[in-house]
Design a protein around this motif. Structure first.
Motif, PDB file in Angstrom:
ATOM      1  N   ARG A  60       0.833  -1.210   0.000  1.00  0.00           N
ATOM      2  CA  ARG A  60       0.000   0.000   0.000  1.00  0.00           C
ATOM      3  C   ARG A  60       0.869   1.261   0.000  1.00  0.00           C
ATOM      4  O   ARG A  60       0.559   2.242  -0.694  1.00  0.00           O
ATOM      5  N   ARG A  61       1.943   1.246   0.779  1.00  0.00           N
ATOM      6  CA  ARG A  61       2.848   2.401   0.782  1.00  0.00           C
ATOM      7  C   ARG A  61       3.493   2.578  -0.593  1.00  0.00           C
ATOM      8  O   ARG A  61       3.648   3.715  -1.077  1.00  0.00           O
ATOM      9  N   THR A  62       3.858   1.480  -1.232  1.00  0.00           N
ATOM     10  CA  THR A  62       4.449   1.556  -2.570  1.00  0.00           C
ATOM     11  C   THR A  62       3.448   2.109  -3.571  1.00  0.00           C
ATOM     12  O   THR A  62       3.784   2.962  -4.406  1.00  0.00           O
ATOM     13  N   ASP A  63       2.220   1.643  -3.493  1.00  0.00           N
ATOM     14  CA  ASP A  63       1.167   2.119  -4.392  1.00  0.00           C
ATOM     15  C   ASP A  63       0.964   3.619  -4.240  1.00  0.00           C
ATOM     16  O   ASP A  63       0.877   4.350  -5.231  1.00  0.00           O
ATOM     17  N   ARG A  64       0.929   4.088  -3.004  1.00  0.00           N
ATOM     18  CA  ARG A  64       0.644   5.513  -2.774  1.00  0.00           C
ATOM     19  C   ARG A  64       1.827   6.412  -3.117  1.00  0.00           C
ATOM     20  O   ARG A  64       1.636   7.590  -3.426  1.00  0.00           O
ATOM     21  N   SER A  65       3.029   5.876  -3.086  1.00  0.00           N
ATOM     22  CA  SER A  65       4.192   6.706  -3.372  1.00  0.00           C
ATOM     23  C   SER A  65       4.650   6.599  -4.823  1.00  0.00           C
ATOM     24  O   SER A  65       5.204   7.561  -5.369  1.00  0.00           O
ATOM     25  N   GLY A  71       2.669   4.551  -7.393  1.00  0.00           N
ATOM     26  CA  GLY A  71       1.614   4.160  -8.319  1.00  0.00           C
ATOM     27  C   GLY A  71       1.437   2.659  -8.381  1.00  0.00           C
ATOM     28  O   GLY A  71       2.352   1.887  -8.076  1.00  0.00           O
ATOM     29  N   GLY A  72       0.244   2.245  -8.767  1.00  0.00           N
ATOM     30  CA  GLY A  72      -0.096   0.825  -8.759  1.00  0.00           C
ATOM     31  C   GLY A  72       0.665  -0.016  -9.756  1.00  0.00           C
ATOM     32  O   GLY A  72       0.896  -1.207  -9.530  1.00  0.00           O
ATOM     33  N   TRP A  99      -7.271  -2.430  -6.940  1.00  0.00           N
ATOM     34  CA  TRP A  99      -6.957  -1.008  -7.115  1.00  0.00           C
ATOM     35  C   TRP A  99      -5.719  -0.818  -7.996  1.00  0.00           C
ATOM     36  O   TRP A  99      -5.701   0.029  -8.888  1.00  0.00           O
ATOM     37  N   THR A 100      -4.661  -1.596  -7.754  1.00  0.00           N
ATOM     38  CA  THR A 100      -3.450  -1.443  -8.557  1.00  0.00           C
ATOM     39  C   THR A 100      -3.701  -1.864 -10.001  1.00  0.00           C
ATOM     40  O   THR A 100      -3.105  -1.302 -10.925  1.00  0.00           O
TER      41      THR A 100
END
Length: 321
Positions: free
Chosen positions: A121-126, A128-129, A172-173
């Motif tokens: 989740r942190r990777t996705d938010r920083s 992108g998916g 989501w990703t």
């Protein structure tokens, strides 16, 4: 047959008879009156996940399915479409290697899943998916295989929520990477798993999954479908013993406003934004579930601005922007 109902339920029955397609109202009527779901439009011929004899799902364009929101409703409300059978879950997964199974799992195993999801989740938010999607989907596949493992009832509940949360992130990703059909299939999977849980946070997670589906529908320019999914999300807390957090309720209202803005309905958009602010006043970021941890003052302001901008485009009136 002697049926005794409160006045509100009789009014709702008349409301449906007059032509309403309000999913939550229909579910309540069916439950109170014991009406077979098939008589309310949830028939196998109109709503189907299209399983083939080999146990795999046919190639379906989930983006263009006109009954997608009704399929989701059938899973969430238990009308017409049962919660997906555990042995058929893999058919909805994007193609990939078969996951290994474990004979028994404990608290530490579930905690490891939760920690991995937090990292993703942190990777996705920083970033992108698209950066983490393959890893998230692969992890989701392996976690789904744990449904066959032995564990205590307490661990099972926590596992279901952890699995559904990871599925939410996989969906989501995939959406973020514009893999829209994959996103919808993964979302259906995650909702189905969440519906099997009686965990205190399972209702909130289900509502957030529905909100993410609505978000995708809005980007696909399907506002009516999005509003049906938002409405279904509102109904989750009313139907289940678990509550929906103020953070998730606020974000649902933001998407309701966005959907109404897409339709050019100024007053409905304003009501949605007002409800979002009202819910947010009761939100506690410190106790928000991980999937709703990003709902902050800044996020609320961004959603308000986006809804107003969308309304300006829909109405050709720049004052909203």
């Amino acid at each position: 047959l002697d049926i005794r109902l409160p006045v509100d339920d009789l009014v709702e029955f008349q409301y449906y008879e007059a032509g309403s397609r309000d999913i939550v109202t229909i579910a309540r009527i069916a439950s109170r009156l014991g009406i077979p779901p098939v008589l309310l439009g949830f028939s196998p011929s109109s709503i189907s996940l299209e399983w083939v004899s080999a146990g795999e799902i046919q190639e379906v364009d989930w983006v263009r399915r006109s009954d997608f929101s009704w399929i989701v409703a059938g899973i969430v409300l238990g009308l017409g479409v049962d919660v997906l059978d555990a042995d058929r879950l893999d058919a909805l997964l994007p193609a990939g290697p078969t996951a290994s199974r474990m004979a028994r799992i404990g608290v530490a195993d579930v905690a490891a899943i939760e920690q991995a999801t937090a990292v993703f989740r942190r990777t996705d938010r920083s970033q992108g998916g698209g950066m983490c999607r393959p890893m998230v989907v692969a992890k989701f596949r392996s976690v789904l295989a744990l449904r066959h493992a032995s564990c205590t009832a307490e661990v099972r509940e926590r596992l279901l929520v952890a699995t559904a949360d990871l599925g939410l992130l996989a969906a989501w990703t995939s959406y973020d990477a514009e893999r829209h059909n994959d996103a919808r299939r993964l979302g259906l999977l995650a909702v189905s798993v969440a519906q099997q849980a009686e965990h205190p946070r399972s209702a909130d997670l289900t509502a957030h999954l529905l909100m993410d589906m609505a978000h995708q529908s809005l980007h696909l320019r399907q506002p009516e479908e999005a509003l049906r999914l938002v409405q279904l999300g509102y109904g989750v807390g009313a139907r289940r013993a678990q509550s929906v957090s103020a953070s998730t309720a606020s974000y649902l209202a933001c998407h309701q406003a966005w959907g109404q803005a897409s339709l050019g309905d100024t007053q409905a958009c304003a009501r949605g934004l007002g409800q979002a602010v009202e819910h947010f006043t009761h939100a506690d970021p410190g106790t928000a579930p991980p999937w709703a941890g990003h709902v902050s003052t800044a996020e609320l302001a961004a959603q308000q601005g986006h809804a107003q901008y969308t309304l300006a485009l829909a109405t050709a009136d720049p004052k909203h922007a």
